[in-house]
Structure formats: C-alpha cells, structure tokens
Design an enzyme around this catalytic site. Sequence first.
Site, PDB file in Angstrom:
ATOM      1  CB  SER A   8      -0.892   0.020   1.239  1.00 45.47           C
ATOM      2  OG  SER A   8      -1.356   1.338   1.450  1.00 45.47           O
ATOM      3  CG  HIS A  33      -3.806  -1.715  -1.681  1.00 48.93           C
ATOM      4  ND1 HIS A  33      -4.913  -2.490  -1.995  1.00 48.93           N
ATOM      5  CD2 HIS A  33      -4.198  -0.906  -0.662  1.00 48.93           C
ATOM      6  CE1 HIS A  33      -5.911  -2.167  -1.192  1.00 48.93           C
ATOM      7  NE2 HIS A  33      -5.512  -1.203  -0.374  1.00 48.93           N
ATOM      8  CG  ASP A  35      -5.089   2.286   0.807  1.00 53.43           C
ATOM      9  OD1 ASP A  35      -6.042   1.494   0.747  1.00 53.43           O
ATOM     10  OD2 ASP A  35      -3.934   1.957   1.143  1.00 53.43           O
ATOM     11  CG  MET A  37      -8.428   7.157   2.469  1.00 58.40           C
ATOM     12  SD  MET A  37      -7.442   7.296   3.958  1.00 58.40           S
ATOM     13  CE  MET A  37      -6.714   5.662   4.004  1.00 58.40           C
ATOM     14  CG  HIS A  66      -9.195   0.052  -0.553  1.00 58.68           C
ATOM     15  ND1 HIS A  66      -8.582  -0.149   0.670  1.00 58.68           N
ATOM     16  CD2 HIS A  66     -10.529   0.062  -0.294  1.00 58.68           C
ATOM     17  CE1 HIS A  66      -9.508  -0.241   1.616  1.00 58.68           C
ATOM     18  NE2 HIS A  66     -10.689  -0.106   1.064  1.00 58.68           N
ATOM     19  CG  MET A  68     -11.354   3.225   2.058  1.00 59.20           C
ATOM     20  SD  MET A  68      -9.785   3.234   2.949  1.00 59.20           S
ATOM     21  CE  MET A  68      -8.652   3.253   1.570  1.00 59.20           C
ATOM     22  CG  MET A 137     -11.536  -2.804   5.029  1.00 58.55           C
ATOM     23  SD  MET A 137     -10.009  -2.401   4.163  1.00 58.55           S
ATOM     24  CE  MET A 137      -9.041  -1.595   5.435  1.00 58.55           C
ATOM     25  CG  ASP A 175      -6.102  -2.970   3.010  1.00 58.68           C
ATOM     26  OD1 ASP A 175      -5.029  -2.719   3.567  1.00 58.68           O
ATOM     27  OD2 ASP A 175      -6.751  -2.130   2.341  1.00 58.68           O
TER      28      ASP A 175
END
Length: 217
Positions: A8, A33, A35, A37, A66, A68, A137, A175
Amino acid sequence: MSQLIAPSLLSANFLNLEKDIRMLNESEADWFHLDIMDGLFVPNISFGFPIIEKIRKATSKILDVHLMIVDPERYLERFKKAGADIISIHIEASKKPGEALKSIRSLGAKAGIVINPGTPVSTLAGVIHEADMVLLMSVNPGFGGQSFIPGTLDKISELQQMIKSQKTKVLIEVDGGINLNNATALIHAGVDILVAGNTIFASPDPALTIHRLKSMC
Ligand code: DX5
Ligand code: ZN
C-alpha cells in the site's frame, strides 16, 4: 496460485515517490495497492487522480485501487481512465453496490467489493457473484499502521463457505495490519492477496521485507 503481495503506497515517501515506485518495480511485489480516501467515508484524505495517473506511467504492475469514498459510482470511469486495473468499492459506501460492480466490469476493470471489520460477511450474499475480488478489511479503514483485528480469520472461513455455496469464483484480499508474524496464518487461511503498507515501508529494507513476505507464499 501462490499468494500475491500488494504494497500500500499510503505509507510510501510522497516526497520521493519515484524512488519507492522504482523499488517496487524491481521488487517481488505483485500489485500496487492505492488507497483513496475522501474525508467522508473515512476521517482522512489521501490522494487522487493526478497521482494515480503519474503512478500509472511509472509502472506496468497491476494498480489495485481501493476506494474509501461515499457513492463511488460517481467516479468509477475517472478511476479507470486514470489507470486502475482493479477498482474496489465499500459495500457500506454505495447505495447500489451490485450495480456499481457491474459498471466497473463494463468499464473493463476487475471489480472488488470491500467490507469493514464491523460489517458481516452475510451482507455480501447478494453481490458476490458480480465481484472478481472480495477485500476484507482487517483494520478500520482510514489510516495505515494500525493493528490487525484477529476476528478477520473467522471472516475468511465464512467467506470461503459463501464462495463455495454460491459456486462463484472470487479472489480474497485482506488489508490492514499485516506483518511478518501474522502473514502465515492468513496464507494458511486461504487468502489470495495480502496488502501491506507500514510493514513494508517502515522497515529498513522494504524490498527485503517484500521478499520475506513473498517467501512465505
Ligand atoms: C487503510 C488502508 C490500508 C492501509 C494498510 O485504510 O486501506 O491499505 O494503508 O496499511 P497497513 O499495512 O499499514 O495497515
Ligand atoms: Zn487499502
């Protein structure tokens, strides 16, 4: 298949991202990966399209994105255009997760569905057949460097039963809080992809840490 390692980049050095990307390219890492957000679904904001586009240009490895973010369907096309190969959405963040997964596939990306530690595996029953991957998660999303929630192991076996009973084929990704001590249990439990941020980037030799994780697979 042997398990895949997806570092990540949340824990990478954003002052010198190029160096970390080069390290990952030369390492045994399988996927990147990423992330994303939005400060609403999780109490943190990470990075967006310009960074993903730049990362896309700097690697030929799979970009595992991913999301979020609330109502992820608003942005699926843009994430695909930015270079995502896999787009995962949270079931808690979407009003119509099944439709969102279909849209991701129709854009030509692989579709992932994510559940938080507090969300039961049973919520996946109606959508799992639209997904290429389920992401469990193992920390509450929002921050890197948290501790692994052990109850995730039970969720893995529950998920495997669902996959079997629905006669579907999905990869299982986990993750959050994965390290050199708990990775073996996850591998034995049948996880396909291990995400790791802090364990890799906070270690003195990230490429060696990736190698160590990979040697367990
Ligand atoms: C948490 C993110 C994770 C996280 C993993 O919201 O989805 O990908 O960065 O980082 P570590 O391995 O540090 O828990
Ligand atoms: Zn993640």
